[in-house]
Design a protein around this motif. Sequence first.
Motif, PDB file in Angstrom:
ATOM      1  N   UNK A 137      84.876 -15.241  27.473  1.00 51.01           N
ATOM      2  CA  UNK A 137      84.126 -14.755  26.317  1.00 51.01           C
ATOM      3  C   UNK A 137      84.546 -15.634  25.157  1.00 51.01           C
ATOM      4  N   UNK A 138      83.684 -16.504  24.714  1.00 49.37           N
ATOM      5  CA  UNK A 138      84.018 -17.536  23.730  1.00 49.37           C
ATOM      6  C   UNK A 138      83.356 -17.268  22.397  1.00 49.37           C
TER       7      UNK A 138
ATOM      8  N   UNK B 129      85.038  -5.360  15.272  1.00 53.46           N
ATOM      9  CA  UNK B 129      85.307  -3.998  14.792  1.00 53.46           C
ATOM     10  C   UNK B 129      86.271  -4.042  13.621  1.00 53.46           C
TER      11      UNK B 129
ATOM     12  N   UNK C  23      89.668 -11.139  18.311  1.00 52.31           N
ATOM     13  CA  UNK C  23      89.426  -9.759  17.885  1.00 52.31           C
ATOM     14  C   UNK C  23      90.735  -9.037  17.592  1.00 52.31           C
TER      15      UNK C  23
ATOM     16  N   UNK D 297      82.540  -5.073  22.550  1.00 54.33           N
ATOM     17  CA  UNK D 297      81.751  -5.647  21.461  1.00 54.33           C
ATOM     18  C   UNK D 297      81.634  -7.157  21.599  1.00 54.33           C
ATOM     19  N   UNK D 298      82.745  -7.832  21.892  1.00 57.74           N
ATOM     20  CA  UNK D 298      82.673  -9.297  21.968  1.00 57.74           C
ATOM     21  C   UNK D 298      81.894  -9.752  23.195  1.00 57.74           C
ATOM     22  N   UNK D 299      81.913  -8.952  24.264  1.00 62.80           N
ATOM     23  CA  UNK D 299      81.110  -9.296  25.446  1.00 62.80           C
ATOM     24  C   UNK D 299      79.623  -9.319  25.075  1.00 62.80           C
ATOM     25  N   UNK D 300      79.227  -8.386  24.222  1.00 59.32           N
ATOM     26  CA  UNK D 300      77.832  -8.374  23.786  1.00 59.32           C
ATOM     27  C   UNK D 300      77.571  -9.487  22.771  1.00 59.32           C
ATOM     28  N   UNK D 301      78.412  -9.589  21.772  1.00 61.42           N
ATOM     29  CA  UNK D 301      78.165 -10.546  20.695  1.00 61.42           C
ATOM     30  C   UNK D 301      78.159 -11.986  21.209  1.00 61.42           C
ATOM     31  N   UNK D 302      79.098 -12.298  22.095  1.00 64.78           N
ATOM     32  CA  UNK D 302      79.255 -13.689  22.530  1.00 64.78           C
ATOM     33  C   UNK D 302      78.450 -14.014  23.785  1.00 64.78           C
ATOM     34  N   UNK D 303      78.387 -13.076  24.700  1.00 66.24           N
ATOM     35  CA  UNK D 303      77.750 -13.360  26.000  1.00 66.24           C
ATOM     36  C   UNK D 303      76.449 -12.599  26.213  1.00 66.24           C
TER      37      UNK D 303
ATOM     38  N   UNK E 102      75.381   0.749  19.393  1.00 65.38           N
ATOM     39  CA  UNK E 102      76.318   1.270  18.404  1.00 65.38           C
ATOM     40  C   UNK E 102      76.672   0.234  17.344  1.00 65.38           C
ATOM     41  N   UNK E 103      76.492  -1.049  17.654  1.00 65.19           N
ATOM     42  CA  UNK E 103      76.762  -2.059  16.627  1.00 65.19           C
ATOM     43  C   UNK E 103      75.634  -2.135  15.596  1.00 65.19           C
TER      44      UNK E 103
ATOM     45  N   UNK F  14      81.543 -14.166  13.880  1.00 60.43           N
ATOM     46  CA  UNK F  14      80.869 -13.099  14.611  1.00 60.43           C
ATOM     47  C   UNK F  14      81.408 -11.774  14.097  1.00 60.43           C
TER      48      UNK F  14
ATOM     49  N   UNK G 197      76.850  -1.387  23.519  1.00 53.53           N
ATOM     50  CA  UNK G 197      77.217  -2.225  22.368  1.00 53.53           C
ATOM     51  C   UNK G 197      76.049  -2.587  21.453  1.00 53.53           C
ATOM     52  N   UNK G 198      74.936  -3.082  21.964  1.00 57.69           N
ATOM     53  CA  UNK G 198      73.855  -3.425  21.042  1.00 57.69           C
ATOM     54  C   UNK G 198      73.359  -2.225  20.256  1.00 57.69           C
TER      55      UNK G 198
ATOM     56  N   UNK H  73      87.320 -14.990  22.220  1.00 57.60           N
ATOM     57  CA  UNK H  73      86.857 -13.902  21.355  1.00 57.60           C
ATOM     58  C   UNK H  73      87.762 -12.683  21.450  1.00 57.60           C
TER      59      UNK H  73
END
Lengths: 420, 365
Positions: free
Chosen positions: A54-55, A366, A72, B193-199, A340-341, A363, A337-338, A68
């Motif tokens: 996860x980059x 939280x 975080x 969250x980062x799994x969604x944001x990044x990938x 609740x964000x 990016x 995630x999409x 990432x």
Amino acid sequence: MRGPLEGIRIIDLTHVWAGPLGTRILADLGAEVIKVEASSGRGGATLPPGGAGIWQGNPNTEPWNHQALFNKLNRNKQSVCLDLKSEAGRDVFLDLVRDADAVIENFSARAMKSLGLNYEELVKVNPVIIYVAMPGYGTYGPISDYVAFGPSVELMTGLTTLLGYGRDEPRTTSMALPDAISGVTAAAALMTALVRKRRLGKGGFVDLALHESAINMLGEYVVAHQLTDATTVIRGNRHQRYAPQGIYPCKGGTQEQEARSNYIFISCRDDNEWHALSEVVGEGWHVDSRFSSETQRRQHHDDLDQLISGFTAGFDKIELMELLQSRGVPAGAVMVAPEFMADAQVIERNYFVELGDESIAAIPFPGSPVRIDGTRHEGWKRAPRLGEHNEEILSGLLGYSQEKIKGLIDAGVLASRPRE
Amino acid sequence: MRIVEFGANVAAGYCGRLFSLSGAEVCRIDDAGVELTDAAARAQDIYLHSDKRRISLDYRHPAGRAVLDDLAATADVLVTDESPATLDALDWVSLGQANPRLVRVSITPFGLSGPYRDWSGWGPVLLAMGGYTELIGDPDREPLSLPGNFVEYQAGQYACIASSALLLKDDGQSHDVEISMLEVVLSLSQFTTVLWTCNHEVRSRHGNVWSNLHPVAMYPCRDGWFLVNVVPGFWPAFTKMLGREDLLTHPDFATNQARLKNRQALDDIIRERLSGYSMAEVTEMGQRQFRVPTGGAMSFADVLASDHLAARGYFRSVQLEAGGRVAVPGSAFRFVDGAGANDNPPREGHWQYPAANEADDARTA
């Protein structure tokens, strides 16, 4: 000022999830957290095979700075990349400890001693240092030598006797829950020790066990076991008293992910909430003798679940949550995630924080759940690059000359990238 | 140090528990008219509120509110988990205003602002909305919420942390701390969250196994269940534990990717080799002989009977008003060089006396 802990200095040797989470909480409150990292601490110099991971941003040039998950957990901190296995590195570390308030690590029980940097050594350079060790099962006791990871510790807490679909279908959280628990507990431990130090002028060695941190989330069950003869029961999503309570299917798309995620949690804790739910449904459930009391509703829970599922299946989960909440019925859509964000509540409260810069694409991460005097997130910084603050800290805090710093770099004691 | 806590939830109580364990004087204000309805409620009351001073008060009544105000004026920290609507009615920001150094802490489901401010919310509602529930359970069934009070207790820990930070700062001013329990859940996401944001991948549930590592999974055994946490570095040792060192280089199992691909076949081997052991046997064997992270599914009876926890002094013995004693989990952290966080002898019931401790010595010094 970035927060109430400005002026507090913590030397952070933690890794993975629990430890960095704990120090992140204090960094978010303004503490100066200096991560002391090995050059291999963030992985190798090149991308892993296939580039899996996860980059944050483009990892091609410096993948170790673009993870990432690491970023975080480590915002608002500084990084010194130090070879603690060398005598020179050990000396630098002791110089850092000399003026620090606390040191925290989550290695196995013997690791720091093998480096010659255990509490008994650190207290020689700083007699009032606070040292927090957080191995899985503590630093003493018959199983303190057990190898601990969050998932295996979770089973040792009693949680598996409560979580699942039924008696013969226990489940784990599959998310290393003890790490999330002990991370926050570590921050509490550090704060307790810092307050104690302020009041009494004493530091000390603090033993914190992931195992006990996680049991503490279930303490009432430990007590209950002694008060009654009843054994623990796996109830799925039901409550031992409230009825109805459950997670029910909602209208969704045909895609696998959508179908899996279209659920809503609903609970009625008393007759008022039950009546409110019945009125929303409009089928007169509350006058049905099968559901006239909480006891009756528990007895006929299967019937209730079938009726409720039939109702909820006709609604989008978000719309239904808003409808039920507006009518006084506790309900929460099971969000991904999409969702609740982008939720209205977190947007309104500016909860997620964008962190990055010209070299690491920003990016949203939280934020902190804590507001002090109406503010939070002020002056926040992205996670540090590996060794980003080597010179700043060794020169500015420790007073090292440029010549000395260069010598440490040339000797490989200081680094800013993994070894090839 | 004096903490005053009030409210109907358990988050403020857990915050007070942490302060009590560290030696602070904690005064709990019980909402008059609220009763402990069953054994579970009583157990939680013992767990959270042993060793606190307690009074029952109708603080919604003007006279009761005046008492609350007076108590707040004597406190270092005033912490509550009352609803925003009740806090509005109490004029929360003016409580204890006679105390210029008071730290006020509110813990509410969604915070004191935003469109959900006055919604009903507690653990399972917030776990659902915060992304945790989606991750637990089987992919082809409804997800599972967490039992217990994970959200409330974690929020209580945050409250203790934030108020302690302000006490440490000690700038002579009053401060207001606001904690949203939904945001507590969000702050504790692992990589969702980062799994969604990044990938652009949505993390979801996968039963008792991990999505990207195998075997990190739970298996049945003779008297219950056990879990092995075999990240790649432990694979060689685990093959020895299975008595199948041939698997180390077997093309179907030699790498993590291969093990993921052939998950079912590997699970069959694991069950065949290890299911005949008891939980205690497989845990001891895994941990001591092979140094593989292994854990057996302990019951609460097992937790209470643990020699390890007893040796660490983890439990406190609480005397009950009705007679008898119970073992109550103590602090998860302790000072090993001297006075520990578990040294106080607590007692259940109203009007408890604070135990002698370092904090008392410091106040009277």
